[in-house]
Design an enzyme around this catalytic site. Structure first.
Site, PDB file in Angstrom:
ATOM      1  N   ASP A   1      -7.803 -52.994 -25.835  1.00  0.00           N
ATOM      2  CA  ASP A   1      -9.034 -52.298 -26.219  1.00  0.00           C
ATOM      3  C   ASP A   1      -9.335 -52.503 -27.692  1.00  0.00           C
ATOM      4  OD1 ASP A   1      -7.912 -50.708 -23.738  1.00  0.00           O
ATOM      5  OD2 ASP A   1     -10.089 -50.459 -23.859  1.00  0.00           O
TER       6      ASP A   1
ATOM      7  N   ARG B   1     -17.053 -43.263 -26.009  1.00  0.00           N
ATOM      8  CA  ARG B   1     -15.589 -43.413 -25.937  1.00  0.00           C
ATOM      9  C   ARG B   1     -15.153 -44.035 -27.267  1.00  0.00           C
ATOM     10  NH1 ARG B   1     -13.119 -46.115 -20.738  1.00  0.00           N
ATOM     11  NH2 ARG B   1     -11.340 -44.816 -21.344  1.00  0.00           N
TER      12      ARG B   1
ATOM     13  N   ARG C   1     -16.257 -49.551 -17.353  1.00  0.00           N
ATOM     14  CA  ARG C   1     -15.075 -49.405 -18.202  1.00  0.00           C
ATOM     15  C   ARG C   1     -14.471 -50.784 -18.471  1.00  0.00           C
ATOM     16  NH1 ARG C   1     -11.885 -51.469 -15.233  1.00  0.00           N
ATOM     17  NH2 ARG C   1     -10.353 -51.472 -16.901  1.00  0.00           N
ATOM     18  N   GLY C   2     -13.457 -50.801 -19.381  1.00  0.00           N
ATOM     19  CA  GLY C   2     -12.877 -52.074 -19.798  1.00  0.00           C
ATOM     20  C   GLY C   2     -13.600 -52.511 -21.064  1.00  0.00           C
ATOM     21  N   ALA C   3     -12.824 -52.929 -22.064  1.00  0.00           N
ATOM     22  CA  ALA C   3     -13.397 -53.115 -23.403  1.00  0.00           C
ATOM     23  C   ALA C   3     -14.618 -54.051 -23.448  1.00  0.00           C
ATOM     24  CB  ALA C   3     -12.296 -53.591 -24.357  1.00  0.00           C
TER      25      ALA C   3
ATOM     26  N   GLN D   1      -6.451 -47.616 -12.326  1.00  0.00           N
ATOM     27  CA  GLN D   1      -7.219 -48.861 -12.462  1.00  0.00           C
ATOM     28  C   GLN D   1      -6.475 -50.049 -11.854  1.00  0.00           C
ATOM     29  OE1 GLN D   1      -6.847 -46.553 -14.835  1.00  0.00           O
ATOM     30  NE2 GLN D   1      -8.568 -46.475 -16.255  1.00  0.00           N
TER      31      GLN D   1
ATOM     32  N   ASN E   1      -3.998 -50.439 -26.074  1.00  0.00           N
ATOM     33  CA  ASN E   1      -4.404 -50.716 -24.688  1.00  0.00           C
ATOM     34  C   ASN E   1      -4.055 -49.504 -23.817  1.00  0.00           C
ATOM     35  OD1 ASN E   1      -5.546 -52.582 -22.746  1.00  0.00           O
ATOM     36  ND2 ASN E   1      -3.495 -52.748 -21.872  1.00  0.00           N
ATOM     37  N   LYS E   2      -4.371 -49.609 -22.555  1.00  0.00           N
ATOM     38  CA  LYS E   2      -4.170 -48.516 -21.595  1.00  0.00           C
ATOM     39  C   LYS E   2      -2.768 -47.924 -21.693  1.00  0.00           C
ATOM     40  CE  LYS E   2      -6.499 -47.033 -19.373  1.00  0.00           C
ATOM     41  NZ  LYS E   2      -7.207 -45.786 -19.775  1.00  0.00           N
TER      42      LYS E   2
END
Ligand code: MRU
Length: 333
Positions: free
Chosen positions: A226, A82, A44-46, A185, A236-237
């Site tokens: 992201d 995703r 995960r993570g862009a 996270q 973003n998150k």
């Protein structure tokens, strides 16, 4: 340590769902395994998603060299695993562009992308650390949200790379990791990375962020993205927007650190981005424990949009952007 890489004909990733309890490495040799790892956030993570997508295409190109229809369907599943981080679809497309030259060329393109992300992390760390010192002085107290370290980027990181560089320069007073409900996270992954780097930290619940800022205990918010839209809106998150509002109310900088691979000039504003909705169970429980009563429903957007006027600066590997500081007018939305 590279948290995702190509090793002896397969992709190796550290399983981010097992951290911090266990350091479990997965060997991924099929597209289905890669899609599954992406969907359940083992990777995960862009920027890491971009590399995962590109390496996934490399697996597909080797597995289905003579079956274009099956290959196309596998690639489509990777690309759409995703929807929000632009890096995933971008990584898939970049690797696919090499397909006419064969499977080895696809792998070479994916590895070039991996190397570009590693270099980008190094550049962002320097540029971002310079900016934080310029804006906040020699001993800033920072708050970060979600995870933006080597786990999210192959190695190094975006916002967390800046935090680490400030620590190396002895130019960091304190860092707070916002826990990042529902999948934690911040509390699980950022805390794990900060511990490994030897950087003292504290974890706070997400809702404490704006209050800590109001109480004068945070000098800047620093986090990743992201997708950075053409107008400077930052996706973003979930929780980032609340921190941005808190930063504005407290009069402190809100700094976004993201590689050029996350900047999406073809998406005009944050309103044009598909925000991933995830399973209700993530919200209705905490870890493995169910906390909400039977029959409870939930809404679970995995990301939010911080409008550009709340963003002080966006640091990429090549430039520092200062989005327009006035709110959009109704006609420009
Ligand atoms: O759902 P996740 O964990 O993939 O979300 C990740 C984030 O929102 C990160 O902040 C973002 O990808 C930047 S990572 C350098």
């Amino acid at each position: 340590m590279r948290t995702i890489d190509w090793v002896d004909g397969a992709v190796e990733i550290i399983d981010q769902t097992a951290l911090p309890a266990r350091e479990l490495w997965l060997r991924i040799s099929t597209v289905d395994e890669m899609v599954d790892a992406i969907v359940r956030l083992a990777v995960r993570g862009a920027p890491a998603l971009g590399v995962a997508g590109a390496l996934g295409v490399a697996l597909a190109a080797r597995t289905y060299p003579d079956d274009p229809a099956v290959l196309a369907s596998a690639v489509r599943r990777l690309e759409t695993a995703r929807p929000t981080a632009v890096n995933l679809a971008r990584g898939v497309r970049l690797a696919m562009a090499a397909l006419p030259s064969g499977a080895d060329a696809v792998l070479a393109a994916a590895l070039t992308m991996r190397d570009a992300e590693i270099s980008a992390s190094e550049a962002m760390a320097q540029r971002g650390a310079d900016l934080v010192t310029e804006l906040c002085g020699p001993a800033p107290r920072l708050l970060t949200h979600c995870n933006t370290g080597g786990l999210a980027t192959v190695t190094g990181g975006t916002a967390l790379g800046v935090v680490a560089e400030l620590h190396r320069r002895t130019a960091l007073a304190a860092v707070i990791a916002s826990e990042t409900r529902p999948l934690l996270q911040g509390a699980r992954l950022t805390a794990w990375e900060l511990g490994r780097l030897g950087i003292p930290y504290r974890v706070a619940v997400d809702a404490a962020g704006p209050f800590l800022m109001a109480r004068g205990e945070v000098d800047a918010v620093i986090l990743g993205a992201d997708r950075v839209c053409a107008n400077g809106d930052v996706v973003n998150k979930v929780g980032s927007y609340a921190h941005a509002l808190g930063a504005q109310a407290a009069g402190i900088p809100f700094i976004v650190v993201a590689p050029e691979s996350t900047v999406d000039e073809s998406t005009a504003t944050g309103a044009d981005v598909e925000i991933e909705d995830r399973a209700a169970a993530e919200v209705l429980g905490f870890g493995d424990a169910r906390v909400a009563p039977d029959g409870a429903a939930a809404v679970n957007p995995a990301f939010d949009v911080t409008p550009h006027h709340l963003v002080t600066a966006i640091v990429t590997d090549r430039r520092t952007l200062h989005p327009p500081s006035s709110p959009p007018t109704p006609s420009s939305i």
